[in-house]
Structure formats: structure tokens, C-alpha cells
Motif scaffolding. Structure first.
Motif, PDB file in Angstrom:
ATOM      1  N   HIS A 199       8.710   3.275 -13.540  1.00 44.63           N
ATOM      2  CA  HIS A 199       7.355   2.721 -13.513  1.00 44.63           C
ATOM      3  C   HIS A 199       6.762   2.605 -14.922  1.00 44.63           C
ATOM      4  O   HIS A 199       5.658   3.077 -15.192  1.00 44.63           O
ATOM      5  CB  HIS A 199       6.468   3.590 -12.615  1.00 44.63           C
ATOM      6  CG  HIS A 199       5.343   2.865 -11.974  1.00 44.63           C
ATOM      7  ND1 HIS A 199       4.410   2.151 -12.707  1.00 44.63           N
ATOM      8  CD2 HIS A 199       4.987   2.720 -10.683  1.00 44.63           C
ATOM      9  CE1 HIS A 199       3.530   1.622 -11.874  1.00 44.63           C
ATOM     10  NE2 HIS A 199       3.864   1.946 -10.637  1.00 44.63           N
ATOM     11  N   HIS A 230       5.021   5.590  -3.377  1.00 45.70           N
ATOM     12  CA  HIS A 230       5.848   6.194  -4.423  1.00 45.70           C
ATOM     13  C   HIS A 230       6.342   7.611  -4.083  1.00 45.70           C
ATOM     14  O   HIS A 230       6.291   8.518  -4.917  1.00 45.70           O
ATOM     15  CB  HIS A 230       5.082   6.219  -5.746  1.00 45.70           C
ATOM     16  CG  HIS A 230       4.840   4.842  -6.332  1.00 45.70           C
ATOM     17  ND1 HIS A 230       5.660   3.770  -6.100  1.00 45.70           N
ATOM     18  CD2 HIS A 230       3.852   4.379  -7.157  1.00 45.70           C
ATOM     19  CE1 HIS A 230       5.202   2.707  -6.767  1.00 45.70           C
ATOM     20  NE2 HIS A 230       4.106   3.038  -7.399  1.00 45.70           N
ATOM     21  N   ARG A 284       5.464   1.175  -1.232  1.00 45.87           N
ATOM     22  CA  ARG A 284       4.750   1.659  -0.045  1.00 45.87           C
ATOM     23  C   ARG A 284       5.576   1.671   1.233  1.00 45.87           C
ATOM     24  O   ARG A 284       6.443   0.818   1.418  1.00 45.87           O
ATOM     25  CB  ARG A 284       3.501   0.793   0.172  1.00 45.87           C
ATOM     26  CG  ARG A 284       2.486   0.956  -0.936  1.00 45.87           C
ATOM     27  CD  ARG A 284       1.292   0.023  -0.782  1.00 45.87           C
ATOM     28  NE  ARG A 284       0.291   0.318  -1.811  1.00 45.87           N
ATOM     29  CZ  ARG A 284       0.367  -0.105  -3.083  1.00 45.87           C
ATOM     30  NH1 ARG A 284       1.372  -0.856  -3.459  1.00 45.87           N
ATOM     31  NH2 ARG A 284      -0.555   0.235  -3.954  1.00 45.87           N
ATOM     32  N   ASP A 311      -0.060  -7.652  -7.898  1.00 41.46           N
ATOM     33  CA  ASP A 311       0.477  -6.358  -7.468  1.00 41.46           C
ATOM     34  C   ASP A 311       1.397  -6.666  -6.288  1.00 41.46           C
ATOM     35  O   ASP A 311       1.163  -6.237  -5.172  1.00 41.46           O
ATOM     36  CB  ASP A 311      -0.667  -5.406  -7.071  1.00 41.46           C
ATOM     37  CG  ASP A 311      -0.209  -3.955  -6.963  1.00 41.46           C
ATOM     38  OD1 ASP A 311       1.008  -3.717  -7.033  1.00 41.46           O
ATOM     39  OD2 ASP A 311      -1.077  -3.068  -6.798  1.00 41.46           O
ATOM     40  N   GLU A 358       8.656  -3.473 -11.795  1.00 46.88           N
ATOM     41  CA  GLU A 358       9.394  -2.384 -11.156  1.00 46.88           C
ATOM     42  C   GLU A 358      10.495  -2.977 -10.282  1.00 46.88           C
ATOM     43  O   GLU A 358      10.198  -3.587  -9.247  1.00 46.88           O
ATOM     44  CB  GLU A 358       8.438  -1.551 -10.301  1.00 46.88           C
ATOM     45  CG  GLU A 358       7.249  -0.994 -11.050  1.00 46.88           C
ATOM     46  CD  GLU A 358       6.034  -0.800 -10.131  1.00 46.88           C
ATOM     47  OE1 GLU A 358       6.142  -0.114  -9.121  1.00 46.88           O
ATOM     48  OE2 GLU A 358       4.973  -1.367 -10.441  1.00 46.88           O
TER      49      GLU A 358
HETATM   50  C1  GLA Z   1       2.498   0.314  -8.041  1.00 47.34           C
HETATM   51  C2  GLA Z   1       1.624  -0.193  -6.967  1.00 47.34           C
HETATM   52  C3  GLA Z   1       0.230  -0.343  -7.453  1.00 47.34           C
HETATM   53  C4  GLA Z   1      -0.272   0.949  -8.018  1.00 47.34           C
HETATM   54  C5  GLA Z   1       0.688   1.467  -9.053  1.00 47.34           C
HETATM   55  C6  GLA Z   1       0.318   2.849  -9.490  1.00 47.34           C
HETATM   56  O1  GLA Z   1       2.721  -0.636  -8.994  1.00 47.34           O
HETATM   57  O2  GLA Z   1       2.098  -1.399  -6.408  1.00 47.34           O
HETATM   58  O3  GLA Z   1      -0.605  -0.761  -6.389  1.00 47.34           O
HETATM   59  O4  GLA Z   1      -0.414   1.891  -6.991  1.00 47.34           O
HETATM   60  O5  GLA Z   1       1.983   1.521  -8.553  1.00 47.34           O
HETATM   61  O6  GLA Z   1      -1.005   2.948  -9.865  1.00 47.34           O
END
Ligand code: GLA
Length: 367
Positions: A193, A119, A94, A265, A331
Motif C-alpha cells: 500500500h 485490509h 474490502r 478509489d 495497489e
Molecule cells: C484503500 C481503499 C481506500 C482507503 C485506503 C486506506 O486504498 O480502497 O478506500 O481505505 O485503502 O486509507
């Protein structure tokens, strides 16, 4: 040796084959490259979005399973909103308030995730058709994907020439080497990803997988999942994965950060020697199958995501559906919102410099 097998032939051990995978929305043909190493492990990669479509690796009995979520054809990837297996860019993760400043100039991006950019924007690298080339490789099968992201694409400055080389080694590692150059100062943060389930895609949740992340700190986030700038110690938090711990052991604890993410996350600050090659970032074991995946990288961070947004409505490969937490993502990356966080490692790429990072997913078994 890399050989190009005839269309439709059964893949031979130690070969790379190419087959049709569908079409882009504007009718261009999309291909699937099947890389089979000498012991028989297999990685399939499409030039649409550079996605890893399948990854078949052995369990402790030598039985192969496909450990990555995905779709049966290009249409799936065209419609995908979850970034299954994709190459993500120009800026993975982000960017807060969908803007950043470079050399005093403010750049405005698309708000495709609340008020933020996620992304790479509306049409990120995961929706691009990449040029593909099978490369000779000494120790496995290699595929190079390249893409020119034009000056101004998705609001980012500079013509960015990107090359990503996937190698499936004969020792069951999938190595991803990312390179890029620009003609104007810009930002780059590329990642892959993959949504993994070491028991096999579409076979239940990953809450019993044992995870180690080589990180003493993580970057706590606000309600939009943008880092606050703090580097917080993992000690005495559900984010302490320094010793192997089941993913599900603490995921539903009443922790403020877990609530904000709907589970994990979050970006972890990797413990890593600087200026060396790849370091071990994470290790994960599925106790039932014995499959182990290690993540090695040159990157300073890793986003650990537990598929909290998966809801079982997406139909994936072989008609399998993917419920919440039926996969995990690791990731490798620079930290989210780095362009707006002066204390985070920089994601700026200057003309004349070369962006170059390596991440390797190493597969093995534990009996
Ligand atoms: C990343 C983000 C998540 C989500 C995924 C895609 O991992 O951190 O919040 O948006 O991508 O769904």
C-alpha cells in the motif's frame, strides 16, 4: 554482493544495512533495513507491518527524492490508519458485509470499514512484526520478511505461512514477490500500500501526474465501495486511462462513481495475458521531475486510489504533512470482495497449493 554494514555507518552503494527503528506497543524492537543499490537508489523497509518507509530514486538531473509517504519511526506505523507503505493482508481491500462462505461454512470478520472488512481486519498484516532476513541477490539487494498468520486470526481459517521478498534491483526497480501456503482452505489477497508522489513526498498534490492504466474495464462500486459485480467499460468515462491523462483532469467531474469514491478509489480490470509472467499494469510520469514509475504485475487487478481520505492532519517524515490527494496508490491485487463474487477470479488458497504473485515498480526518467 550483500554486506551487512556496521550499525550507524553511512550506507554504501550496493549494500544493505540494518538499524533500530523503535518498538512495538508490547516492547519488541523494530528494525529498519536500508537497501542501497549500485547506482545509489535506496529503499528502506521496516519489519513492522513490512512497510516501505522510504524510496529514493533519481529525477532527470540524477537528483534523488523520496517518492513514498511514511513516518520517521515505528510509532508512526503503530498509530497509522492509512496503511502508509504497508504490506496488506490476509485479504487486501474490502470484503462485503464482513463475511464469506467457504465449503458451506460462514466466516464472520471484523467490521472495520462501515459494515465491511478492509485490509485484513482490525489487526491486519500491516500491524504484525515480521521476521526479517537479508538474502543474497545477484542483481540488487533483497530482504525477506516472513510471518505466520495463525488459524482463526482476524476470523480467517488456516495457518497461513507468508513470505514477502523485496528486491531493490541495480536497474532501479523495487520487486515484491509474495508467497503463501496454508494448512486449511482459506482466502489470500496480498498487496503493498505505497502512497507515491513522484515529485517527492510532502511536496504538493499529484493531480498533474500523467497516468496510464492498462485496463478496458473497472469494477463500479456501491456506497460502501463494494463492487456491484459489473465489469464496466472505461470508454467515455473518467476511468479511461488507456492514454496517459493527468490524474486531476477529470477527478472532480460530476460522475456517480467518482462521487462514491470521493475521487478515484476503484479497482481496474487489467488487460493481461494469462499464464505469463508480469504484465505492464500502469505507467505514471511526473512531468516536472521527469520521474516515471511503471507497475508490472502478475495480478488481475489494480486499485487506483487518489488519497481522498488524506486530510493533512497526519505528520509524516521530516515533519511533512500530507493533504488530500498529495499521493496516489496503485495497489496490485485480486478484485475487492472476490469471495462474494463468483464471477471474479478466485482468491481461495487450498492446502498443498502455493500462493505466488509478483509486482515490480520500475523507476526511470523521461526528459
Ligand atoms: C484503500 C481503499 C481506500 C482507503 C485506503 C486506506 O486504498 O480502497 O478506500 O481505505 O485503502 O486509507
Amino acid at each position: 554482493m550483500t554486506t551487512l554494514a556496521p550499525l550507524g555507518a553511512t550506507p554504501q552503494f550496493g549494500s544493505t544495512t540494518k538499524k533500530p527503528f523503535g518498538k512495538t506497543p508490547d516492547g519488541q524492537p523494530v528494525d529498519l533495513y536500508v537497501l542501497t543499490n549500485k547506482p545509489g537508489a535506496e529503499a528502506s523497509i521496516t519489519n513492522y507491518g513490512g512497510a516501505i518507509v522510504s524510496l529514493k530514486v533519481p529525477d532527470h538531473h540524477g537528483k534523488l527524492a523520496d517518492v513514498i509517504l511514511g513516518y520517521d519511526n515505528a510509532d508512526g506505523y503503530v498509530n497509522d490508519k492509512a496503511y502508509f507503505g504497508a504490506l496488506v493482508g490476509r485479504y487486501g481491500n474490502r470484503i462485503g458485509h464482513a463475511q464469506f462462505v467457504l465449503d458451506g461454512k460462514t466466516y464472520t470478520l471484523a467490521k472495520n470499514n462501515g459494515g465491511n472488512t478492509l485490509h485484513g481486519g482490525v489487526k491486519g498484516f500491516n500491524k504484525a512484526l515480521w521476521a526479517a532476513k537479508i538474502l543474497p541477490a545477484k542483481d540488487g539487494q533483497s530482504l525477506e520478511l516472513s510471518y505466520l498468520s495463525k488459524d482463526g486470526e482476524e476470523g480467517f481459517p488456516g495457518n497461513l505461512k507468508v513470505s514477502v521478498v523485496y528486491t531493490l534491483t541495480d536497474t532501479n526497480a523495487l520487486k515484491i514477490e509474495y508467497s503463501a501456503t496454508t494448512d486449511k482452505k482459506t482466502l489470500v489477497n496480498l498487496t503493498s500500500h505505497g502512497y507515491f508522489n513522484l515529485a517527492g513526498q510532502g511536496s504538493g498534490d499529484i493531480l498533474g501526474h500523467l497516468l496510464m492504466i492498462n485496463a478496458d474495464q473497472f469494477t463500479p462500486v456501491d456506497s460502501g465501495l463494494i463492487p456491484t459485480g459489473e465489469l464496466r467499460d472505461v470508454m467515455d468515462t473518467p476511468f479511461d486511462f488507456r492514454k496517459p491523462t493527468a490524474i486531476g483532469a477529470r477527478v472532480d467531474q460530476p460522475d456517480e462513481q467518482l462521487k462514491l469514491g470521493g475521487g478515484y478509489d476503484h479497482n481496474f480490470v487489467l488487460r493481461m495475458p494469462m499464464d505469463k509472467g508480469e504484465s505492464l499494469a500502469a505507467r505514471i510520469l511526473d512531468p516536472a521531475s521527469g520521474r516515471v514509475m511503471e507497475v508490472w504485475t502478475t495480478e488481475p487487478g489494480i486499485q487506483f486510489y487518489t488519497g481522498n481520505f488524506l486530510d493533512g492532519t497526519t505528520v509524516g517524515k521530516g515533519g511533512r504533512t500530507y493533504p488530500r490527494r498529495s499521493a496516489f496508490c496503485l495497489e496490485t491485487q485480486h478484485f475487492p470482495d472476490s469471495p462474494n463474487q463468483p464471477k471474479f477470479p478466485s482468491t481461495v488458497l487450498n492446502p498443498g497449493a502455493r500462493y505466488h504473485t509478483i509486482t515490480t515498480y520500475k523507476f526511470s526518467v523521461e526528459k
